[in-house]
Design a protein around this motif. Structure first.
Motif, PDB file in Angstrom:
ATOM      1  N   PHE A  96       0.827  -1.205   0.000  1.00 39.21           N
ATOM      2  CA  PHE A  96       0.000   0.000   0.000  1.00 39.21           C
ATOM      3  C   PHE A  96       0.864   1.258   0.000  1.00 39.21           C
ATOM      4  CE2 PHE A  96      -2.042   3.453   2.347  1.00 39.21           C
ATOM      5  CZ  PHE A  96      -3.185   3.630   1.579  1.00 39.21           C
ATOM      6  N   PHE A  97       1.817   1.314   0.934  1.00 39.50           N
ATOM      7  CA  PHE A  97       2.612   2.540   1.033  1.00 39.50           C
ATOM      8  C   PHE A  97       3.588   2.683  -0.134  1.00 39.50           C
ATOM      9  CE2 PHE A  97       1.271   2.432   5.566  1.00 39.50           C
ATOM     10  CZ  PHE A  97       0.608   3.641   5.540  1.00 39.50           C
ATOM     11  N   CYS A  98       4.088   1.557  -0.647  1.00 42.13           N
ATOM     12  CA  CYS A  98       4.969   1.657  -1.818  1.00 42.13           C
ATOM     13  C   CYS A  98       4.190   2.153  -3.033  1.00 42.13           C
ATOM     14  CB  CYS A  98       5.617   0.305  -2.114  1.00 42.13           C
ATOM     15  SG  CYS A  98       6.829  -0.144  -0.863  1.00 42.13           S
ATOM     16  N   ALA A  99       2.937   1.695  -3.143  1.00 45.09           N
ATOM     17  CA  ALA A  99       2.105   2.180  -4.245  1.00 45.09           C
ATOM     18  C   ALA A  99       1.886   3.687  -4.096  1.00 45.09           C
ATOM     19  CB  ALA A  99       0.772   1.440  -4.259  1.00 45.09           C
ATOM     20  N   ALA A 100       1.598   4.112  -2.862  1.00 49.96           N
ATOM     21  CA  ALA A 100       1.395   5.545  -2.625  1.00 49.96           C
ATOM     22  C   ALA A 100       2.669   6.321  -2.970  1.00 49.96           C
ATOM     23  CB  ALA A 100       1.019   5.780  -1.162  1.00 49.96           C
ATOM     24  N   LEU A 101       3.803   5.765  -2.561  1.00 53.50           N
ATOM     25  CA  LEU A 101       5.080   6.425  -2.851  1.00 53.50           C
ATOM     26  C   LEU A 101       5.278   6.546  -4.362  1.00 53.50           C
ATOM     27  CD1 LEU A 101       7.725   7.577  -1.752  1.00 53.50           C
ATOM     28  CD2 LEU A 101       8.670   5.276  -1.771  1.00 53.50           C
ATOM     29  N   ALA A 102       4.929   5.483  -5.083  1.00 59.72           N
ATOM     30  CA  ALA A 102       5.082   5.505  -6.541  1.00 59.72           C
ATOM     31  C   ALA A 102       4.185   6.577  -7.149  1.00 59.72           C
ATOM     32  CB  ALA A 102       4.758   4.133  -7.114  1.00 59.72           C
ATOM     33  N   VAL A 103       2.920   6.580  -6.744  1.00 60.86           N
ATOM     34  CA  VAL A 103       1.963   7.539  -7.312  1.00 60.86           C
ATOM     35  C   VAL A 103       2.449   8.971  -7.077  1.00 60.86           C
ATOM     36  CG1 VAL A 103      -0.353   8.523  -7.036  1.00 60.86           C
ATOM     37  CG2 VAL A 103      -0.034   6.030  -7.112  1.00 60.86           C
ATOM     38  N   PHE A 104       2.854   9.248  -5.841  1.00 56.43           N
ATOM     39  CA  PHE A 104       3.198  10.633  -5.541  1.00 56.43           C
ATOM     40  C   PHE A 104       4.594  11.012  -6.042  1.00 56.43           C
ATOM     41  CE2 PHE A 104      -0.483  10.107  -2.828  1.00 56.43           C
ATOM     42  CZ  PHE A 104      -1.156  11.280  -3.134  1.00 56.43           C
ATOM     43  N   SER A 105       5.448  10.029  -6.276  1.00 54.68           N
ATOM     44  CA  SER A 105       6.734  10.350  -6.895  1.00 54.68           C
ATOM     45  C   SER A 105       6.528  10.739  -8.356  1.00 54.68           C
ATOM     46  CB  SER A 105       7.681   9.150  -6.815  1.00 54.68           C
ATOM     47  OG  SER A 105       7.940   8.835  -5.477  1.00 54.68           O
ATOM     48  N   VAL A 106       5.625  10.025  -9.019  1.00 53.44           N
ATOM     49  CA  VAL A 106       5.302  10.399 -10.399  1.00 53.44           C
ATOM     50  C   VAL A 106       4.691  11.785 -10.418  1.00 53.44           C
ATOM     51  CG1 VAL A 106       3.859   9.841 -12.384  1.00 53.44           C
ATOM     52  CG2 VAL A 106       5.004   8.007 -11.125  1.00 53.44           C
ATOM     53  N   ARG A 107       3.794  12.025  -9.452  1.00 47.34           N
ATOM     54  CA  ARG A 107       3.139  13.329  -9.381  1.00 47.34           C
ATOM     55  C   ARG A 107       4.142  14.448  -9.098  1.00 47.34           C
ATOM     56  NH1 ARG A 107      -2.051  15.777  -8.118  1.00 47.34           N
ATOM     57  NH2 ARG A 107      -1.454  16.956  -6.294  1.00 47.34           N
ATOM     58  N   LEU A 108       5.166  14.122  -8.287  1.00 44.62           N
ATOM     59  CA  LEU A 108       6.198  15.118  -7.976  1.00 44.62           C
ATOM     60  C   LEU A 108       6.893  15.565  -9.256  1.00 44.62           C
ATOM     61  CD1 LEU A 108       7.987  16.477  -5.614  1.00 44.62           C
ATOM     62  CD2 LEU A 108       9.596  14.682  -6.182  1.00 44.62           C
ATOM     63  N   ALA A 109       7.325  14.571 -10.054  1.00 45.58           N
ATOM     64  CA  ALA A 109       8.023  14.904 -11.288  1.00 45.58           C
ATOM     65  C   ALA A 109       7.087  15.668 -12.226  1.00 45.58           C
ATOM     66  CB  ALA A 109       8.538  13.639 -11.957  1.00 45.58           C
TER      67      ALA A 109
ATOM     68  N   TRP C  52      12.259  13.807  -1.632  1.00 43.32           N
ATOM     69  CA  TRP C  52      13.189  14.260  -2.665  1.00 43.32           C
ATOM     70  C   TRP C  52      14.219  15.202  -2.066  1.00 43.32           C
ATOM     71  CZ3 TRP C  52      15.384  13.608  -7.144  1.00 43.32           C
ATOM     72  CH2 TRP C  52      16.087  14.679  -7.701  1.00 43.32           C
ATOM     73  N   GLY C  53      13.727  16.182  -1.293  1.00 50.20           N
ATOM     74  CA  GLY C  53      14.624  17.175  -0.708  1.00 50.20           C
ATOM     75  C   GLY C  53      15.668  16.533   0.201  1.00 50.20           C
ATOM     76  N   SER C  54      15.237  15.570   1.014  1.00 52.25           N
ATOM     77  CA  SER C  54      16.197  15.011   1.973  1.00 52.25           C
ATOM     78  C   SER C  54      17.206  14.109   1.280  1.00 52.25           C
ATOM     79  CB  SER C  54      15.467  14.268   3.090  1.00 52.25           C
ATOM     80  OG  SER C  54      14.953  13.048   2.616  1.00 52.25           O
ATOM     81  N   LEU C  55      16.775  13.352   0.268  1.00 50.50           N
ATOM     82  CA  LEU C  55      17.709  12.404  -0.342  1.00 50.50           C
ATOM     83  C   LEU C  55      18.570  13.033  -1.432  1.00 50.50           C
ATOM     84  CD1 LEU C  55      15.734   9.057  -0.459  1.00 50.50           C
ATOM     85  CD2 LEU C  55      17.324   9.913   1.239  1.00 50.50           C
ATOM     86  N   SER C  56      18.239  14.257  -1.869  1.00 47.59           N
ATOM     87  CA  SER C  56      19.098  14.886  -2.870  1.00 47.59           C
ATOM     88  C   SER C  56      19.934  16.003  -2.264  1.00 47.59           C
ATOM     89  CB  SER C  56      18.250  15.430  -4.037  1.00 47.59           C
ATOM     90  OG  SER C  56      17.359  16.417  -3.576  1.00 47.59           O
ATOM     91  N   SER C  57      19.921  16.092  -0.919  1.00 43.42           N
ATOM     92  CA  SER C  57      20.609  17.209  -0.285  1.00 43.42           C
ATOM     93  C   SER C  57      22.108  16.941  -0.116  1.00 43.42           C
ATOM     94  CB  SER C  57      19.962  17.470   1.084  1.00 43.42           C
ATOM     95  OG  SER C  57      20.933  17.844   2.021  1.00 43.42           O
ATOM     96  N   TRP C  58      22.896  17.975  -0.301  1.00 41.72           N
ATOM     97  CA  TRP C  58      24.361  17.817  -0.245  1.00 41.72           C
ATOM     98  C   TRP C  58      24.848  17.329   1.110  1.00 41.72           C
ATOM     99  CZ3 TRP C  58      27.538  20.116   3.263  1.00 41.72           C
ATOM    100  CH2 TRP C  58      26.961  21.110   4.032  1.00 41.72           C
ATOM    101  N   THR C  59      24.076  17.613   2.185  1.00 44.99           N
ATOM    102  CA  THR C  59      24.546  17.223   3.513  1.00 44.99           C
ATOM    103  C   THR C  59      24.756  15.715   3.603  1.00 44.99           C
ATOM    104  OG1 THR C  59      22.235  17.290   4.174  1.00 44.99           O
ATOM    105  CG2 THR C  59      23.615  19.046   4.976  1.00 44.99           C
ATOM    106  N   LEU C  60      24.109  14.967   2.712  1.00 43.10           N
ATOM    107  CA  LEU C  60      24.179  13.509   2.775  1.00 43.10           C
ATOM    108  C   LEU C  60      25.282  12.913   1.922  1.00 43.10           C
ATOM    109  CD1 LEU C  60      20.653  11.869   2.572  1.00 43.10           C
ATOM    110  CD2 LEU C  60      22.429  11.529   4.261  1.00 43.10           C
ATOM    111  N   THR C  61      25.853  13.697   0.988  1.00 38.01           N
ATOM    112  CA  THR C  61      26.702  13.078  -0.039  1.00 38.01           C
ATOM    113  C   THR C  61      27.843  12.245   0.534  1.00 38.01           C
ATOM    114  OG1 THR C  61      27.553  15.302  -0.290  1.00 38.01           O
ATOM    115  CG2 THR C  61      26.387  14.407  -2.160  1.00 38.01           C
TER     116      THR C  61
END
Ligand code: NA
Ligand code: NA
Lengths: 171, 302, 431
Positions: A96-109, C52-61
């Motif tokens: 469930f949560f991986c599906a949500a993550l997928a949906v909203f990651s696509v939406r982010l882009a 996205w912000g946390s995993l692409s942040s330079w502090t983590l590199t």
């Protein structure tokens, strides 16, 4: 089908490994650039994008290898029937949560593209481009989790993680 | 009752944040507690680069950003960071008046309303080496964090260097970086005197923070509350400009007190930088098109 | 209301974790449900932006690169060599090679700014070798988990950078202030290890045959590669070739060069180290992303802020203020990672600290200690996660065996309270 899925996870993992080398290359570029007097504009941002790509693209592969950690001490105390039920529950919640993550990651882009969200640094990258890696990785993870849910429903035992790299001697 | 979340990038003690907190309190008072704004200072809710899109996407209702950070998205957002175009508070004010409409239109198109803008103190150069003219910058490693600062380094003959703000002090102490353009305020906040001796008060430009709100959230307020928000915004703008200007001298005095060599640029250095500024203004005009030209024309009319 | 929200979220967290849901996904789930129930904000979009912000942040590199460095070193003879060089000198010390974890982490902490990286890199080198030599697993993991936290205290340190920026204090001074408390913690860890070893004589493997001093010195030549690598990485930071974050890249290059010189670098070794690092980092990254989202959710709900306001609202005397803050951070530290704790609460707490007349540099070290302790408290403790990822031992067990080290850190907080000079003396000397 099985072969196609495994190929998908592996391909994503190889892409992740490629971006791991990318982090190294980008950080080295800023170090060497300072010494040698050139400036690869936005190397810091590219390193960040590579890092996000590693994180997401490797998710499915890491899941399949049993390297995503979970607390199973309580799980192991139950008999096979309860354990089977709990495995289904975990995979259900996970799917469930991986599906949500997928949906909203696509939406982010997609939103980054719609908003014209551009990096503020020297690279001036339209952010939807690096975010594609996040979307792709999240989709592959959702597929892998659904795959595992089906396998768990068919009664496959939880695979004991085997990692050539892990110090297996410690017990 | 309406509750807004307002992410802002700078720490609670920064004068911009203090102004935002006062702004939120004013609205609370004027609306009799009907509009409550929670200020999430210090990038504690969203990180600085995410604040604009969080407000645009409705995850937060209001926000504060450094507007020139968005020059990559639209050159017009970078107007206040064209070096040596507007170098004093009155000039910066006129530039804001001339550019406000164009910026408001762009925010409106993205579903946001601009409330107010407050400038940072003018930008000067921190340098580990003394600078008599721009020739002294040749080969100097200068921090460049966006295309504009990279271009300045390039035109000055310095080497643009990628370094994170948080690691700048270390880098200057070890000589990985020799020069940096920022305000006296930032120099004071980061205790620049520990790693660098010279500050050239070039007054290159006055970057601004813009405070804005999601249009849907704004439209959802009743008329009286909307008026209260706009009134508080106007007050915050007036207050912010005054504080910013008052603090400028204080910051420089503090730098001096801590043993820094705070000086105006030599006539030669100033003239050299004017040339850099002229080149960059021209380049900016080319990239910003008709809107850009209209802004600069309106600004030059006096 | 706050009490209800807190209890609801904690119960949910334990239920999901205990039932075996992956840790990263549990954090994500708790954040999601908490935000859905207790705020009116759109959840999914906020989640994606934050991850996205946390995993692409330079502090983590630096983290993935240090993890990779560890994977390369693990596949060279470097770790065996290190032990061969160290062993003769540690024969007489109670606990013997267990100290390799503590000394290794202390030295590596001077290179790395994070505790997860310290734990992962040193662990990759020491765990297999200590197991092979028959050292007890509980103490092996406990010393590693405890000493790994030194990555935060001994400069460079990511958490000090975050605190310095938030509190507007000099990061350089913070770094300097961390040196003595860091060394003090290492000394306390070693002292405890010695006491433990004397109390459990049967559990430490017997010493090798005694060696003459000259032979000991001769055996030390095996230390040359490790020392060279660490000196090169550390040196690159202090002569200005690389920043603290960038040094990790030089570490990877150095590890590759070393393994090439040793003749252990093959295509297979390279690919294995790369894939191993990718997986280990990916595991950590999913948890980091979940933690970032949980932090966002908490920010919206306002729980940490209100709790902090609650504590600072009493007008307590400095001792009790710090005491309750430590308790507060211990509780928070069970559920949030260190950087989030600082970012979420500093805005409320700093004004009170200043009003109470507490030195902000000293308070920074206090916070770093609190965050260090949070790294080894379950359910959310990153050193525990890293160690589970590397050993397949479970978090509750690792947390249990690490408890003494948690208590030592609590005692160390008491020490810096009663003897503040431990923190303030060195920064006052320099500059
Ligand atoms: Na460190
Ligand atoms: Na914890």
């Amino acid at each position: 089908m099985r072969k196609a899925l495994d190929l998908l996870y592996d391909a994503a993992a190889w892409a992740a490994a490629f971006f791991m080398v990318g982090i190294l290359a980008m950080v080295l570029a800023s170090v060497v650039g300072r010494l040698a007097g050139f400036n690869l504009r936005g190397s810091d941002a590219y390193a960040g994008y590579c890092m996000a790509a590693v994180s997401f693209l490797a998710l499915a592969h890491t899941l399949k290898r049993g390297d995503h950690i979970r607390v199973t001490v309580f799980l192991d105390r139950f008999g096979p029937r309860v354990r089977h039920a709990l495995e289904l529950w975990c995979h259900g919640v996970g799917a469930f949560f991986c599906a949500a993550l997928a949906v909203f990651s696509v939406r982010l882009a997609w939103q980054s593209h719609a908003f014209n969200d551009v990096s503020q640094g020297n690279d001036a990258t339209p952010l939807w481009i690096p975010q594609l890696a996040m979307a792709a990785g999240a989709i592959v993870l959702a597929v892998a989790m659904a795959d595992d849910l089906v396998l768990a429903a068919r009664g496959r035992k939880r695979d004991a993680p085997k990692d050539a790299g892990a110090p297996a001697a410690i017990e | 009752q309406t509750k807004w979340d307002m992410p802002t990038p700078y720490p609670a003690t920064n004068f911009h944040t203090e102004n935002v907190v006062q702004f939120a309190a004013d609205i609370d008072k004027a609306t009799g507690g009907k509009v409550k704004i929670t200020v999430h200072a210090g990038a504690s809710l969203f990180k600085a680069p995410e604040i604009k899109r969080a407000v645009q996407g409705g995850q937060a209702q209001a926000g504060e950003i450094l507007i020139s950070g968005y020059a990559n998205e639209d050159p017009v957002f970078g107007i206040d960071s064209v070096p040596f175009l507007a170098t004093s508070y009155p000039d910066a004010k006129r530039l804001w008046t001339a550019s406000r409409k164009a910026i408001e239109e762009r925010f409106a198109k993205q579903g946001m309303v601009v409330l107010y803008a407050v400038p940072w103190p003018p930008q000067g150069i921190y340098s580990t080496k003394p600078l008599a003219s721009i020739a002294d910058m040749k080969g100097l490693k200068m921090r460049a964090y966006n295309p504009a600062t990279s271009r300045i380094a390039e035109l000055a003959g310095a080497q643009a260097v990628t370094i994170q703000a948080a690691e700048l002090a270390q880098a200057m102490a070890t000589g990985a970086v020799n020069a940096n353009i920022t305000s006296g305020a930032t120099g004071y906040d980061t205790k620049a005197w520990e790693v660098v001796k010279n500050y050239y008060d070039t007054q290159a430009w006055l970057p601004k923070n813009v405070v804005f709100v999601n249009k849907k959230a704004f439209d959802a307020l009743d008329k009286a509350s909307q008026d209260a928000v706009l009134k508080a915004a106007a007050d915050a703008e007036a207050r912010g400009w005054k504080v910013s200007e008052e603090k400028t001298a204080w910051y420089l005095a503090e730098l001096r007190k801590n043993g820094m060599n705070v000086v105006p640029p030599s006539a030669q250095l100033k003239a050299d930088f004017q040339k850099v500024g002229a080149t960059m203004t021209e380049e900016w005009l080319k990239s910003a098109g008709a809107d850009g030209k209209a802004i600069v024309d309106a600004f030059n009319k006096k | 209301m706050d009490l209800f929200i807190t209890i609801a979220l904690v119960v949910l967290l334990f239920a999901l974790l205990g039932s075996g849901v992956w840790i990263g996904l549990t954090l994500l789930g708790v954040a999601w449900i908490g935000m859905e129930l207790f705020t009116s904000r759109p959840v999914g979009d906020a989640m994606a932006v934050t991850m996205w912000g946390s995993l692409s942040s330079w502090t983590l590199t630096a983290l993935p690169l240090f993890v990779w460095m560890g994977e390369i070193l693990f596949r060279t003879r470097l770790s065996q060599d290190m032990f061969r060089g160290l062993a003769p000198w540690l024969q007489r010390v109670p606990g013997r090679l267990l100290h390799a974890n503590i000394v290794g982490c202390t030295i590596f902490a001077a290179v790395s700014g994070s505790s997860a990286a310290t734990c992962a890199t040193i662990g990759k080198m020491t765990l297999p070798e200590l197991a092979r030599r028959g050292y007890p697993e509980d103490m092996t993991l406990a010393t590693l988990a405890g000493a790994g936290t030194l990555g935060l205290m001994i400069p460079p340190s990511i958490i000090m950078i975050v605190y310095g920026v938030t509190a507007e204090v000099s990061i350089t001074r913070l770094f300097i202030a961390g040196v003595i408390p860091g060394l003090m913690l290492a000394a306390l860890f070693m002292a405890y290890t010695m006491v433990w070893s004397l109390a459990h004589p049967g559990r430490i493997p017997p010493p090798d045959a005694p060696m003459s001093f000259a032979r000991k010195v001769h055996a030390s030549r095996h230390l040359i590669p490790v020392v060279t690598l660490i000196a090169a990485v550390l040196g690159s930071i202090y002569v200005g070739i690389a920043t603290a974050t960038e040094a990790a890249a030089l570490g990877v290059v150095g590890a590759l060069v070393l393994s090439a010189v040793q003749g252990s670098l093959s295509r297979r070794v390279f690919v294995e180290s790369l894939m191993g690092a990718t997986r280990l980092y990916c595991m950590i990254a999913l948890i980091l992303a979940g933690a970032a989202f949980l932090t966002l959710s908490m920010g919206y709900i306002g729980l940490p802020r209100r709790l902090a306001e609650f504590i600072t609202g009493f007008g307590l005397a400095p001792f009790w203020l710090l005491f309750w803050l430590l308790v507060f951070y211990m509780v928070l530290g069970c559920f949030l990672d260190g950087i989030s704790m600082v970012v979420l609460t500093m805005g409320v707490i700093l004004p009170t600290i200043q009003r109470a007349g507490i030195d902000l540099i000293w308070f920074g070290i206090f916070i770093v200690m609190a965050v260090e302790m949070a790294q080894i408290t379950p359910p959310v403790g990153f050193n525990l996660f890293v160690l589970q990822g590397m050993t397949k031992r479970q978090v509750p067990w690792i947390a249990k065996v690490t408890l003494p080290f948690f208590l030592i850190m609590a005692a160390a907080v008491g020490l810096i309270y009663f003897f503040p000079a431990i923190v303030t003396w060195l920064p006052a000397r320099i500059s």
